[in-house]
Design a protein around this motif. Structure first.
Motif, PDB file in Angstrom:
ATOM      1  N   MET A  52       0.814  -1.212   0.000  1.00 36.48           N
ATOM      2  CA  MET A  52       0.000   0.000   0.000  1.00 36.48           C
ATOM      3  C   MET A  52       0.849   1.264   0.000  1.00 36.48           C
ATOM      4  N   GLY A  53       2.162   1.101   0.009  1.00 34.02           N
ATOM      5  CA  GLY A  53       3.048   2.245  -0.094  1.00 34.02           C
ATOM      6  C   GLY A  53       3.568   2.795   1.206  1.00 34.02           C
ATOM      7  N   PHE A  54       3.334   2.095   2.306  1.00 33.85           N
ATOM      8  CA  PHE A  54       3.755   2.611   3.596  1.00 33.85           C
ATOM      9  C   PHE A  54       5.184   2.225   3.938  1.00 33.85           C
ATOM     10  N   TYR A  55       5.783   3.034   4.788  1.00 35.58           N
ATOM     11  CA  TYR A  55       7.069   2.720   5.400  1.00 35.58           C
ATOM     12  C   TYR A  55       6.812   1.879   6.647  1.00 35.58           C
ATOM     13  N   ILE A  56       7.870   1.217   7.138  1.00 36.36           N
ATOM     14  CA  ILE A  56       7.786   0.440   8.367  1.00 36.36           C
ATOM     15  C   ILE A  56       8.930   0.869   9.280  1.00 36.36           C
ATOM     16  N   PRO A  96      12.282  -3.215   2.254  1.00 36.59           N
ATOM     17  CA  PRO A  96      13.232  -2.608   1.309  1.00 36.59           C
ATOM     18  C   PRO A  96      14.002  -1.452   1.951  1.00 36.59           C
ATOM     19  N   ASP A  97      15.195  -1.228   1.466  1.00 35.31           N
ATOM     20  CA  ASP A  97      16.023  -0.151   2.004  1.00 35.31           C
ATOM     21  C   ASP A  97      15.291   1.186   2.019  1.00 35.31           C
ATOM     22  N   ASP A  98      14.505   1.446   0.982  1.00 32.49           N
ATOM     23  CA  ASP A  98      13.885   2.764   0.872  1.00 32.49           C
ATOM     24  C   ASP A  98      12.565   2.898   1.627  1.00 32.49           C
ATOM     25  N   ARG A  99      12.211   1.878   2.446  1.00 32.96           N
ATOM     26  CA  ARG A  99      10.989   1.957   3.248  1.00 32.96           C
ATOM     27  C   ARG A  99      11.240   1.752   4.736  1.00 32.96           C
ATOM     28  N   LEU A 100      12.477   1.734   5.147  1.00 35.31           N
ATOM     29  CA  LEU A 100      12.830   1.406   6.524  1.00 35.31           C
ATOM     30  C   LEU A 100      13.062   2.665   7.357  1.00 35.31           C
ATOM     31  N   LEU A 101      12.472   2.689   8.558  1.00 37.92           N
ATOM     32  CA  LEU A 101      12.748   3.727   9.542  1.00 37.92           C
ATOM     33  C   LEU A 101      13.100   3.069  10.869  1.00 37.92           C
ATOM     34  N   ILE A 102      13.757   3.840  11.744  1.00 38.18           N
ATOM     35  CA  ILE A 102      14.064   3.363  13.085  1.00 38.18           C
ATOM     36  C   ILE A 102      13.529   4.365  14.096  1.00 38.18           C
ATOM     37  N   GLU A 103      13.252   3.866  15.293  1.00 36.87           N
ATOM     38  CA  GLU A 103      12.664   4.712  16.328  1.00 36.87           C
ATOM     39  C   GLU A 103      12.975   4.127  17.696  1.00 36.87           C
ATOM     40  N   THR A 104      12.659   4.927  18.736  1.00 35.28           N
ATOM     41  CA  THR A 104      12.738   4.409  20.098  1.00 35.28           C
ATOM     42  C   THR A 104      11.365   4.199  20.726  1.00 35.28           C
ATOM     43  N   ASP A 105      10.368   5.017  20.341  1.00 32.56           N
ATOM     44  CA  ASP A 105       9.085   5.067  21.053  1.00 32.56           C
ATOM     45  C   ASP A 105       9.323   5.406  22.521  1.00 32.56           C
ATOM     46  N   SER A 106      10.441   6.074  22.793  1.00 31.54           N
ATOM     47  CA  SER A 106      10.774   6.428  24.167  1.00 31.54           C
ATOM     48  C   SER A 106       9.688   7.328  24.772  1.00 31.54           C
ATOM     49  N   PRO A 107       9.460   7.144  26.077  1.00 31.26           N
ATOM     50  CA  PRO A 107      10.306   6.496  27.088  1.00 31.26           C
ATOM     51  C   PRO A 107      10.099   4.991  27.249  1.00 31.26           C
ATOM     52  N   TYR A 108       9.409   4.359  26.283  1.00 32.17           N
ATOM     53  CA  TYR A 108       9.093   2.934  26.389  1.00 32.17           C
ATOM     54  C   TYR A 108      10.052   2.105  25.538  1.00 32.17           C
ATOM     55  N   LEU A 109      10.035   0.788  25.777  1.00 33.51           N
ATOM     56  CA  LEU A 109      10.640  -0.210  24.898  1.00 33.51           C
ATOM     57  C   LEU A 109      12.127  -0.003  24.666  1.00 33.51           C
ATOM     58  N   ALA A 110      12.855   0.227  25.739  1.00 35.68           N
ATOM     59  CA  ALA A 110      14.299   0.395  25.597  1.00 35.68           C
ATOM     60  C   ALA A 110      14.933  -0.854  25.003  1.00 35.68           C
ATOM     61  N   PRO A 111      15.881  -0.676  24.090  1.00 30.13           N
ATOM     62  CA  PRO A 111      16.533  -1.833  23.461  1.00 30.13           C
ATOM     63  C   PRO A 111      17.504  -2.509  24.413  1.00 30.13           C
ATOM     64  N   VAL A 112      17.844  -3.750  24.095  1.00 36.04           N
ATOM     65  CA  VAL A 112      18.957  -4.416  24.761  1.00 36.04           C
ATOM     66  C   VAL A 112      20.218  -3.568  24.487  1.00 36.04           C
ATOM     67  N   PRO A 113      21.026  -3.229  25.482  1.00 36.28           N
ATOM     68  CA  PRO A 113      21.127  -3.795  26.835  1.00 36.28           C
ATOM     69  C   PRO A 113      20.429  -2.976  27.912  1.00 36.28           C
ATOM     70  N   PHE A 114      19.488  -2.105  27.516  1.00 36.56           N
ATOM     71  CA  PHE A 114      18.809  -1.235  28.484  1.00 36.56           C
ATOM     72  C   PHE A 114      17.375  -1.678  28.753  1.00 36.56           C
ATOM     73  N   ARG A 115      17.024  -2.877  28.307  1.00 37.97           N
ATOM     74  CA  ARG A 115      15.650  -3.346  28.418  1.00 37.97           C
ATOM     75  C   ARG A 115      15.151  -3.230  29.863  1.00 37.97           C
ATOM     76  N   GLY A 116      13.947  -2.683  30.009  1.00 41.23           N
ATOM     77  CA  GLY A 116      13.357  -2.498  31.328  1.00 41.23           C
ATOM     78  C   GLY A 116      13.636  -1.139  31.937  1.00 41.23           C
ATOM     79  N   LYS A 117      14.525  -0.361  31.313  1.00 41.20           N
ATOM     80  CA  LYS A 117      14.846   0.973  31.799  1.00 41.20           C
ATOM     81  C   LYS A 117      14.128   2.017  30.946  1.00 41.20           C
ATOM     82  N   THR A 118      14.204   3.259  31.397  1.00 41.88           N
ATOM     83  CA  THR A 118      13.610   4.342  30.620  1.00 41.88           C
ATOM     84  C   THR A 118      14.351   4.485  29.299  1.00 41.88           C
ATOM     85  N   ASN A 119      13.601   4.498  28.226  1.00 40.55           N
ATOM     86  CA  ASN A 119      14.193   4.628  26.901  1.00 40.55           C
ATOM     87  C   ASN A 119      14.461   6.094  26.582  1.00 40.55           C
ATOM     88  N   SER A 120      15.318   6.322  25.603  1.00 35.50           N
ATOM     89  CA  SER A 120      15.710   7.667  25.197  1.00 35.50           C
ATOM     90  C   SER A 120      16.102   7.653  23.729  1.00 35.50           C
TER      91      SER A 120
END
Length: 269
Positions: free
Chosen positions: A179-183, A205-229
């Motif tokens: 449908m033309g959306f990014y992920i 695809p390379d041209d549809r990829l984004l990254i995010e934190t959704d902070s203050p939630y969902l901290a990545p490893v190795p900070f899982r369970g802590k406040t995200n940033s």
């Protein structure tokens, strides 16, 4: 140069320590962030962040799971979307997660208010030619169906949008891409248990990829369970680089370029 395409810097976990948050971002090479609105009541705070700091931008919208808040009309969303440094409509979408426990035993039929709110946001986005920031949880069939019904998509005289913090299946990812959306992928992709999401991360695809934190939630490893940033978004990029067989620098470059392409008003300031 990393870009955090989705964060909530007005939330109390982060707003009270913003100078330190920004310093950590700079040290980590995170040069831009999109501050996301979840209610109309909080939108002025989100907008103030974008007006105060030249590397922040804002969205306007009401999260699908927000109840007992002001319900915006199309016209309200359109007016807010015209303000300086507002680059997206949302976050919006559908959230049926733990519906019975969290919402007093309601059925999907009882969630019509969410579906109508979603339609209002889609229609406002079409009117202003602005991308949507879409939240969908345990509701992918209805989310996709409403988008199709409303004619949303890059090929439908609008600016498309992004499925943020994606946690759905390969099939849903394929439908969104078709449908033309990014992920956009969050710290969840760093979790060992997120095996299907690892597969999804390889198919975007390379041209549809984004990254995010959704902070203050969902901290990545190795900070899982802590406040995200936002300073932790490079950890998302690093895991994606491993999964996709490329370099962190390549992920940073392409996702930052995609951010500017999806949200072209960013380049106006």
């Amino acid at each position: 140069m990393f870009t955090d395409s989705h964060c909530h810097l007005n939330f109390p976990e982060l707003s009270g320590n913003l100078p330190a948050v920004r310093a950590a971002m700079a040290e980590a090479g995170v040069t831009r962030a999109l501050c996301i609105s979840t209610t109309m009541e909080e939108f002025p705070e989100v907008h103030d962040l974008a007006r105060t700091y030249d590397n922040f931008w804002a969205s306007v919208g009401v999260h699908p799971d927000s109840e007992d808040v002001h319900e915006p009309s199309e016209d309200e969303l359109v007016r807010a979307a015209g303000l300086d440094r507002v680059v997206a409509i949302g976050e919006t979408g559908l959230d049926y997660y733990q519906m019975e426990e969290r919402k007093g035993g309601r059925s999907i039929a009882d969630m019509e208010w969410q579906r109508q709110r979603f339609r209002t946001h889609i229609r406002a986005a079409r009117r202003v030619g602005m991308p949507l920031v879409i939240h969908t949880r345990a509701a992918s069939d209805d989310t996709l169906a409403i988008l199709r019904e409303e004619g949303e998509g890059i090929g439908a005289a609008c600016a498309g949008g992004v499925f943020h913090c994606f946690t759905e299946t390969r099939e849903v990812a394929r439908a969104a891409l078709d449908m033309g959306f990014y992920i956009s992928l969050s710290g969840i992709v760093t979790f060992k248990s997120a095996r299907e999401l690892h597969e999804v991360s390889r198919m975007i695809p390379d041209d549809r990829l984004l990254i995010e934190t959704d902070s203050p939630y969902l901290a990545p490893v190795p900070f899982r369970g802590k406040t995200n940033s936002p300073a932790y978004v490079p950890y998302v990029a690093a895991r994606l680089a491993e999964l996709r067989g490329t370099s962190v620098e390549h992920i940073a470059k392409l996702t930052s370029a995609n951010f500017t392409r999806l949200f072209p008003k960013v380049a106006s300031w």
